[in-house]
Design a protein around this motif. Structure first.
Motif, PDB file in Angstrom:
ATOM      1  N   LEU A  28       0.877  -1.197   0.135  1.00 40.45           N
ATOM      2  CA  LEU A  28      -0.120  -0.120  -0.141  1.00 40.45           C
ATOM      3  C   LEU A  28       0.882   1.038   0.032  1.00 40.45           C
ATOM      4  O   LEU A  28       0.522   2.460  -0.413  1.00 40.45           O
ATOM      5  N   SER A  29       2.027   1.069   0.354  1.00 37.59           N
ATOM      6  CA  SER A  29       3.075   2.378   0.554  1.00 37.59           C
ATOM      7  C   SER A  29       3.428   2.798  -0.799  1.00 37.59           C
ATOM      8  O   SER A  29       3.619   4.018  -1.162  1.00 37.59           O
ATOM      9  N   GLY A  30       3.209   2.020  -1.767  1.00 36.50           N
ATOM     10  CA  GLY A  30       3.535   2.247  -3.314  1.00 36.50           C
ATOM     11  C   GLY A  30       2.582   2.939  -3.827  1.00 36.50           C
ATOM     12  O   GLY A  30       2.640   3.676  -4.966  1.00 36.50           O
ATOM     13  N   ILE A  31       1.338   3.472  -3.236  1.00 35.39           N
ATOM     14  CA  ILE A  31       0.260   4.164  -3.680  1.00 35.39           C
ATOM     15  C   ILE A  31       0.359   5.481  -3.510  1.00 35.39           C
ATOM     16  O   ILE A  31       0.155   6.324  -4.065  1.00 35.39           O
ATOM     17  N   LYS A  32       1.039   5.641  -2.321  1.00 34.86           N
ATOM     18  CA  LYS A  32       1.428   7.139  -1.796  1.00 34.86           C
ATOM     19  C   LYS A  32       1.819   8.067  -3.097  1.00 34.86           C
ATOM     20  O   LYS A  32       1.474   9.249  -3.008  1.00 34.86           O
ATOM     21  N   PRO A  33       2.953   7.662  -3.562  1.00 38.47           N
ATOM     22  CA  PRO A  33       3.497   8.531  -4.689  1.00 38.47           C
ATOM     23  C   PRO A  33       2.508   8.974  -5.781  1.00 38.47           C
ATOM     24  O   PRO A  33       2.825  10.256  -6.496  1.00 38.47           O
ATOM     25  N   ALA A  34       1.478   8.207  -6.113  1.00 38.74           N
ATOM     26  CA  ALA A  34       0.590   8.568  -6.945  1.00 38.74           C
ATOM     27  C   ALA A  34      -0.554   9.395  -6.427  1.00 38.74           C
ATOM     28  O   ALA A  34      -1.343   9.452  -7.400  1.00 38.74           O
ATOM     29  N   ILE A  35      -0.520   9.538  -5.205  1.00 38.31           N
ATOM     30  CA  ILE A  35      -1.895  10.186  -4.741  1.00 38.31           C
ATOM     31  C   ILE A  35      -2.064  11.411  -5.548  1.00 38.31           C
ATOM     32  O   ILE A  35      -3.180  11.869  -5.940  1.00 38.31           O
ATOM     33  N   PRO A  36      -1.111  12.550  -5.693  1.00 42.88           N
ATOM     34  CA  PRO A  36      -1.478  13.616  -6.461  1.00 42.88           C
ATOM     35  C   PRO A  36      -1.879  13.689  -7.973  1.00 42.88           C
ATOM     36  O   PRO A  36      -2.683  14.277  -8.221  1.00 42.88           O
ATOM     37  N   PHE A  37      -1.379  12.691  -8.499  1.00 38.09           N
ATOM     38  CA  PHE A  37      -1.977  12.277  -9.962  1.00 38.09           C
ATOM     39  C   PHE A  37      -3.236  11.861  -9.967  1.00 38.09           C
ATOM     40  O   PHE A  37      -4.138  12.221 -10.767  1.00 38.09           O
ATOM     41  N   VAL A  38      -3.670  11.117  -8.803  1.00 39.68           N
ATOM     42  CA  VAL A  38      -5.047  10.498  -9.039  1.00 39.68           C
ATOM     43  C   VAL A  38      -6.083  11.716  -8.530  1.00 39.68           C
ATOM     44  O   VAL A  38      -7.023  11.615  -8.989  1.00 39.68           O
ATOM     45  N   VAL A  39      -5.391  12.445  -7.567  1.00 40.57           N
ATOM     46  CA  VAL A  39      -6.393  13.468  -7.127  1.00 40.57           C
ATOM     47  C   VAL A  39      -6.781  14.643  -8.193  1.00 40.57           C
ATOM     48  O   VAL A  39      -7.954  15.006  -8.740  1.00 40.57           O
ATOM     49  N   ILE A  40      -5.636  14.924  -9.133  1.00 39.64           N
ATOM     50  CA  ILE A  40      -5.827  15.759 -10.236  1.00 39.64           C
ATOM     51  C   ILE A  40      -6.588  15.063 -11.328  1.00 39.64           C
ATOM     52  O   ILE A  40      -7.625  15.799 -11.834  1.00 39.64           O
ATOM     53  N   ALA A  74     -10.061   5.707  -9.843  1.00 39.38           N
ATOM     54  CA  ALA A  74      -9.244   5.667  -8.629  1.00 39.38           C
ATOM     55  C   ALA A  74      -9.025   4.534  -8.550  1.00 39.38           C
ATOM     56  O   ALA A  74      -7.796   3.959  -7.975  1.00 39.38           O
ATOM     57  N   MET A  75      -9.980   3.400  -8.373  1.00 43.54           N
ATOM     58  CA  MET A  75      -9.924   2.182  -7.891  1.00 43.54           C
ATOM     59  C   MET A  75      -8.844   1.342  -8.934  1.00 43.54           C
ATOM     60  O   MET A  75      -8.086   0.485  -8.547  1.00 43.54           O
ATOM     61  N   ARG A  76      -9.061   1.689 -10.478  1.00 42.78           N
ATOM     62  CA  ARG A  76      -8.360   0.843 -11.411  1.00 42.78           C
ATOM     63  C   ARG A  76      -6.941   1.238 -11.037  1.00 42.78           C
ATOM     64  O   ARG A  76      -5.944   0.429 -11.263  1.00 42.78           O
ATOM     65  N   PHE A  77      -6.625   2.636 -10.756  1.00 42.00           N
ATOM     66  CA  PHE A  77      -5.040   2.933 -10.468  1.00 42.00           C
ATOM     67  C   PHE A  77      -4.438   2.190  -9.338  1.00 42.00           C
ATOM     68  O   PHE A  77      -3.321   1.760  -9.439  1.00 42.00           O
ATOM     69  N   VAL A  78      -5.310   2.330  -8.384  1.00 44.98           N
ATOM     70  CA  VAL A  78      -4.754   1.373  -7.116  1.00 44.98           C
ATOM     71  C   VAL A  78      -4.435  -0.088  -7.347  1.00 44.98           C
ATOM     72  O   VAL A  78      -3.566  -0.662  -7.096  1.00 44.98           O
ATOM     73  N   GLU A  79      -5.422  -0.623  -8.176  1.00 46.50           N
ATOM     74  CA  GLU A  79      -5.268  -2.063  -8.864  1.00 46.50           C
ATOM     75  C   GLU A  79      -4.134  -2.441  -9.550  1.00 46.50           C
ATOM     76  O   GLU A  79      -3.462  -3.414  -9.052  1.00 46.50           O
ATOM     77  N   ILE A  80      -3.875  -1.385 -10.565  1.00 44.58           N
ATOM     78  CA  ILE A  80      -2.819  -1.577 -11.291  1.00 44.58           C
ATOM     79  C   ILE A  80      -1.473  -1.544 -10.448  1.00 44.58           C
ATOM     80  O   ILE A  80      -0.376  -2.530 -10.757  1.00 44.58           O
TER      81      ILE A  80
END
Length: 280
Positions: free
Chosen positions: A73-85, A124-130
């Motif tokens: 789950l820590s690997g999702i943290k760097p992608a959070i800004p892109f997911v929010v945008i 957002a869920m797809r991004f996390v799953e990938i």
């Protein structure tokens, strides 16, 4: 603030953790094929419940591979800004270019519908799953296995003179260099901060400021990447590596019943996700 400089602990793609689990023992070719099938299912599935099932399955893969889910789950943290945008853009502008769904908010050019809201959540869920599935693949497969598996999977392309081995090697090296570049970026950030640069002082939602703070790191990181690429070239030449030559394998890979069962399960699971009539 210290956590802002610890990039390597939040990069899961490209790492390898040998735990000896059943997923680690699977043939890399079958893992790659199952991974591709799962990606297709993730890209097509557009329901809430379908993506929840895939997300639960991704977490279950971490448990089967004996890799801490917290690390995944820590690997999702760097992608959070892109997911929010991406979520904001889809929420505000998707409803104005696509028809369908119940209108929730309408103000000028902003049109939010139930379809645009569904797209935001599902994307957002797809991004996390990938990210999770990609992390499981690289965390459970060594560089050598990943290269040979990709080469065997793309072997039919040799009949059209496609450089399968070279392509597989390039992709594998690129994946494995992700944590290396993260470590190099971490060193550069600490060096710049020691000289008075502002890193980690702004809030996470101030994306523009945080992006500007990263500009001084681009050129040093690029130079470091070129130096590492040159070192890699010299190392490969020292080992007499010649592109295009016929190469033998030190290790022979044999298909096991477990590999076939996992592939069949991936196909059946993907078919279930795509064709089962989920209510939402």
């Amino acid at each position: 603030m210290a956590s802002q400089f610890e990039l390597t602990r939040n990069i899961t793609i490209g790492q390898y953790i040998p735990t000896g689990s059943i997923i680690h023992k699977l043939d890399a070719c079958f893992k790659l094929l199952s991974f591709t099938i799962m990606l297709i299912a993730i890209a097509i599935c557009g329901t809430y419940f379908g993506n929840i099932v895939i997300l639960a399955f991704s977490i279950a893969l971490f448990m089967l591979s004996r890799i801490p889910i917290r690390y995944g789950l820590s690997g999702i943290k760097p992608a959070i800004p892109f997911v929010v945008i991406l979520a904001i853009l889809q929420l505000l502008f998707y409803g104005s270019v696509a028809s369908g769904g119940t209108v929730l908010v309408k103000s000028g050019f902003i049109l939010i519908t139930t379809d645009s809201l569904r797209l935001v959540v599902v994307s957002a869920m797809r991004f996390v799953e990938i990210i999770l599935i990609s992390s499981v693949l690289t965390l459970s497969t060594s560089t050598t296995e990943l290269t040979h598996g990709m080469e065997r999977l793309l072997k039919p392309l040799k009949y059209i003179k496609f450089p399968v081995h070279e392509f597989s090697l390039i992709i594998t090296i690129a994946i494995r260099f992700v944590p290396t570049f993260a470590m190099e970026m971490e060193k550069l950030m600490k060096a710049q901060a020691s000289r008075g640069a502002e890193f980690g002082t702004g809030q996470w939602w101030r994306i523009v400021k945080r992006t500007k703070d990263m500009f001084p790191l681009i050129i040093p990181l690029f130079n470091s990447a070129m130096e590492r690429a040159e070192d890699l070239i010299l190392a490969m030449e020292a080992r007499c590596y010649t592109p295009g030559e016929v190469r033998s394998n030190y290790k022979r890979y044999h298909i096991k019943v477990t590999d076939i069962m996992v592939l069949l399960f991936s196909i059946l699971f993907s078919i279930l996700i795509l064709f089962y009539p989920f209510p939402y």
